[in-house]
Write a protein that holds these residues in place. Sequence first.
Motif, mmCIF file in Angstrom:
data_model
loop_
_atom_site.group_PDB
_atom_site.id
_atom_site.type_symbol
_atom_site.label_atom_id
_atom_site.label_comp_id
_atom_site.label_asym_id
_atom_site.label_seq_id
_atom_site.Cartn_x
_atom_site.Cartn_y
_atom_site.Cartn_z
ATOM 1 N N MET A 107 0.825 -1.142 0.000
ATOM 2 C CA MET A 107 0.000 0.000 0.000
ATOM 3 C C MET A 107 0.887 1.228 0.000
ATOM 4 S SD MET A 107 -2.944 1.047 2.403
ATOM 5 C CE MET A 107 -4.224 0.380 2.137
ATOM 6 N N SER A 108 0.450 2.266 -0.703
ATOM 7 C CA SER A 108 1.271 3.467 -0.798
ATOM 8 C C SER A 108 0.634 4.590 -0.003
ATOM 9 C CB SER A 108 1.433 3.871 -2.256
ATOM 10 O OG SER A 108 0.202 4.238 -2.772
ATOM 11 N N THR A 109 1.422 5.484 0.411
ATOM 12 C CA THR A 109 0.922 6.618 1.186
ATOM 13 C C THR A 109 1.212 7.902 0.425
ATOM 14 O OG1 THR A 109 3.001 6.830 2.348
ATOM 15 C CG2 THR A 109 1.304 5.495 3.389
ATOM 16 N N ILE A 110 0.304 8.821 0.585
ATOM 17 C CA ILE A 110 0.448 10.128 -0.069
ATOM 18 C C ILE A 110 0.641 11.156 1.028
ATOM 19 C CG2 ILE A 110 -0.654 11.863 -1.493
ATOM 20 C CD1 ILE A 110 -2.263 9.650 -2.777
ATOM 21 N N THR A 111 1.623 11.945 0.857
ATOM 22 C CA THR A 111 1.870 13.009 1.831
ATOM 23 C C THR A 111 1.768 14.352 1.134
ATOM 24 O OG1 THR A 111 4.227 12.939 1.416
ATOM 25 C CG2 THR A 111 3.401 11.587 3.219
ATOM 26 N N PHE A 112 1.249 15.275 1.862
ATOM 27 C CA PHE A 112 1.113 16.638 1.333
ATOM 28 C C PHE A 112 2.055 17.549 2.085
ATOM 29 C CE2 PHE A 112 -3.105 14.853 0.481
ATOM 30 C CZ PHE A 112 -3.239 15.158 -0.857
ATOM 31 N N SER A 113 2.684 18.377 1.337
ATOM 32 C CA SER A 113 3.516 19.370 2.002
ATOM 33 C C SER A 113 2.677 20.628 2.232
ATOM 34 C CB SER A 113 4.750 19.673 1.154
ATOM 35 O OG SER A 113 4.349 20.356 -0.016
ATOM 36 N N THR A 114 3.125 21.516 3.027
ATOM 37 C CA THR A 114 2.366 22.730 3.324
ATOM 38 C C THR A 114 2.287 23.660 2.119
ATOM 39 O OG1 THR A 114 4.360 23.772 4.175
ATOM 40 C CG2 THR A 114 2.911 22.688 5.774
ATOM 41 N N ALA A 115 3.203 23.535 1.192
ATOM 42 C CA ALA A 115 3.170 24.387 0.005
ATOM 43 C C ALA A 115 2.031 23.998 -0.914
ATOM 44 C CB ALA A 115 4.491 24.315 -0.726
ATOM 45 N N ALA A 116 1.573 22.792 -0.894
ATOM 46 C CA ALA A 116 0.524 22.331 -1.783
ATOM 47 C C ALA A 116 -0.863 22.678 -1.267
ATOM 48 C CB ALA A 116 0.644 20.834 -1.991
ATOM 49 N N VAL A 117 -0.994 23.014 -0.023
ATOM 50 C CA VAL A 117 -2.298 23.321 0.554
ATOM 51 C C VAL A 117 -2.582 24.809 0.342
ATOM 52 C CG1 VAL A 117 -3.665 23.370 2.655
ATOM 53 C CG2 VAL A 117 -2.046 21.510 2.255
ATOM 54 N N ILE A 118 -3.690 25.101 -0.329
ATOM 55 C CA ILE A 118 -4.099 26.476 -0.595
ATOM 56 C C ILE A 118 -5.151 26.840 0.442
ATOM 57 C CG2 ILE A 118 -5.174 28.021 -2.255
ATOM 58 C CD1 ILE A 118 -4.120 26.181 -4.451
ATOM 59 N N PRO A 119 -4.959 27.893 1.150
ATOM 60 C CA PRO A 119 -5.958 28.250 2.154
ATOM 61 C C PRO A 119 -7.290 28.586 1.487
ATOM 62 C CG PRO A 119 -4.256 29.950 1.996
ATOM 63 C CD PRO A 119 -3.848 28.820 1.114
ATOM 64 N N ALA A 120 -8.380 28.231 2.125
ATOM 65 C CA ALA A 120 -9.712 28.477 1.580
ATOM 66 C C ALA A 120 -10.015 29.963 1.506
ATOM 67 C CB ALA A 120 -10.755 27.768 2.425
ATOM 68 N N ARG A 121 -9.540 30.732 2.421
ATOM 69 C CA ARG A 121 -9.801 32.169 2.437
ATOM 70 C C ARG A 121 -8.492 32.876 2.759
ATOM 71 N NH1 ARG A 121 -12.410 34.677 7.291
ATOM 72 N NH2 ARG A 121 -12.030 36.849 6.886
ATOM 73 N N PRO A 122 -8.070 33.769 1.894
ATOM 74 C CA PRO A 122 -6.815 34.455 2.194
ATOM 75 C C PRO A 122 -6.986 35.338 3.418
ATOM 76 C CG PRO A 122 -7.829 35.394 0.242
ATOM 77 C CD PRO A 122 -8.641 34.192 0.625
ATOM 78 N N ALA A 123 -5.970 35.408 4.183
ATOM 79 C CA ALA A 123 -6.012 36.216 5.402
ATOM 80 C C ALA A 123 -5.983 37.695 5.031
ATOM 81 C CB ALA A 123 -4.831 35.878 6.293
ATOM 82 N N THR A 124 -6.857 38.454 5.626
ATOM 83 C CA THR A 124 -6.885 39.899 5.379
ATOM 84 C C THR A 124 -6.174 40.609 6.509
ATOM 85 O OG1 THR A 124 -8.986 40.126 6.504
ATOM 86 C CG2 THR A 124 -9.063 39.798 4.129
ATOM 87 N N LYS A 125 -5.542 41.661 6.162
ATOM 88 C CA LYS A 125 -4.822 42.420 7.171
ATOM 89 C C LYS A 125 -5.679 43.551 7.736
ATOM 90 C CE LYS A 125 -0.302 41.446 5.312
ATOM 91 N NZ LYS A 125 0.955 41.959 4.831
ATOM 92 N N LEU A 126 -6.720 43.955 7.004
ATOM 93 C CA LEU A 126 -7.552 45.070 7.433
ATOM 94 C C LEU A 126 -8.909 44.537 7.848
ATOM 95 C CD1 LEU A 126 -7.987 48.146 7.666
ATOM 96 C CD2 LEU A 126 -8.855 48.073 5.333
ATOM 97 N N ARG A 127 -9.266 44.775 9.073
ATOM 98 C CA ARG A 127 -10.580 44.390 9.563
ATOM 99 C C ARG A 127 -11.232 45.635 10.139
ATOM 100 N NH1 ARG A 127 -10.869 38.507 11.951
ATOM 101 N NH2 ARG A 127 -12.998 39.059 11.515
ATOM 102 N N LEU A 128 -12.415 45.954 9.650
ATOM 103 C CA LEU A 128 -13.107 47.150 10.124
ATOM 104 C C LEU A 128 -14.005 46.792 11.297
ATOM 105 C CD1 LEU A 128 -14.139 49.102 6.918
ATOM 106 C CD2 LEU A 128 -12.439 49.709 8.597
ATOM 107 N N THR A 129 -13.824 47.506 12.356
ATOM 108 C CA THR A 129 -14.701 47.344 13.501
ATOM 109 C C THR A 129 -15.916 48.248 13.297
ATOM 110 O OG1 THR A 129 -13.593 49.109 14.691
ATOM 111 C CG2 THR A 129 -12.741 46.864 15.012
#
Length: 120
Positions: free
Chosen positions: A1-23
């Motif tokens: 059986m083979s295993t697949i590993t993912f590196s952190t570079a291959a994972v795309i975040p679902a929502r990019p982090a924003t630096k500006l948040r309006l209160t």
Amino acid sequence: MSTITFSTAAVIPARPATKLRLTVRGRRVLLALAALPLAFGIAFAAISGGSALASGEDAGTVTFSTVTVMPGDTLWSIASEIAPGADPRDVIGDITRLNALPTGELQIGQELAIPSQYEG
């Protein structure tokens, strides 16, 4: 059986982090800054619009002759009487505009102002 590993570079975040948040406070400040030009425009219009001549010293006096509506009178009969040579429809239109009549109904005893071009 083979295993697949993912590196952190291959994972795309679902929502990019924003630096500006309006209160809530930040939104209010932004709205206030956006409304400033409108407030200045209204203030300028109010200040400069108040310079109109309201004393009436240059206003000319206008006098009208009046006709009292008698029983059986209609706008057509009054128009035919005051301007026999003119088209009664034009005279009725002028009387209606001058007296701001909403309809053609007249009341007995009502005073109608007669346009100056039909006085005579």
